[in-house]
Every structure is written in C-alpha cells, then in structure tokens.
Write an enzyme that holds these catalytic residues in place. Sequence first.
Site, short mmCIF file in Angstrom:
data_model
loop_
_atom_site.label_atom_id
_atom_site.label_comp_id
_atom_site.label_asym_id
_atom_site.label_seq_id
_atom_site.Cartn_x
_atom_site.Cartn_y
_atom_site.Cartn_z
N VAL A 32 -2.93 2.04 -7.85
CA VAL A 32 -2.27 1.07 -6.96
C VAL A 32 -1.61 1.79 -5.80
CG1 VAL A 32 -0.45 -0.68 -6.84
CG2 VAL A 32 -1.80 -0.46 -8.92
N CYS A 33 -1.75 1.23 -4.60
CA CYS A 33 -1.07 1.72 -3.40
C CYS A 33 -0.67 0.49 -2.57
CB CYS A 33 -1.97 2.68 -2.62
SG CYS A 33 -3.34 1.89 -1.78
N PRO A 34 -0.05 0.67 -1.41
CA PRO A 34 0.38 -0.50 -0.64
C PRO A 34 -0.74 -1.43 -0.18
CG PRO A 34 1.59 1.43 0.07
CD PRO A 34 0.53 1.91 -0.87
#
Length: 116
Positions: free
Chosen positions: A62-64
């Site tokens: 997960v990342c932005p």
Amino acid sequence: MDGEIGVEEMKSLLGNDGVRVVDIRSPGAFQRGHIPGSENVPLPALVGSVERFAGADRIVTVCPHGESSVQAARLIASYEGFDGDVESFGPGLTGWDGPLETADATGNDEGPDAPF
C-alpha cells in the site's frame, strides 16, 4: 507480482491471518492513518528487510496513490525466499474508503487530517 486489488477485495482481506498488508509510506504518514492491521515498512527500508516476508502466503503493498506499491510488490516477489502471492493495492490510500487506524507515539493523533 500477481497484479493489483481494489477496495472491495482489500476490505474482504482485513483480519485474515494469511494476509500481510505492508504500508510503504514514512513512519509519520503511517502513524497519521493506515489501513487497520497493516505494518509499516518504508520503501527505502524494504530492500534491506525483504527477507522478513519469506514464508508469507499473501502480501498486499500500500502507498498513497497505488504507484510506488507496484514497485514494492515487484521487489518482494523477486526475493528468492518468497513464494507466496504479492499484490499492490491499486487505488492507494487516496482511493480507500474504509476505516483508518491512527496513532502517534503516545497513541493520540494530533497530526494533519490527511494520512499521506
């Protein structure tokens, strides 16, 4: 890497013991808000700690915005000691409409509203 997943699939995975959700943002951003049950391994530290995922059945990175998490998923998938499934959370946290856990070092969230 085994592809990307969306919001509904991520929601269905929460709380599943066989799934590790790996948030690759900075510790400060992670503390301001993250998907419940996720663990923080900032992208720069991932290279040196990828062996910690050996033996995992399934990992979702997960990342932005769902871009850097693709790179993280590819890195984990390329590790010789890893033979599970690894996917990127396609929408990123900007597309997440589920709950967020928040906390700072004292357990209180006093930072900015945006968890990115």
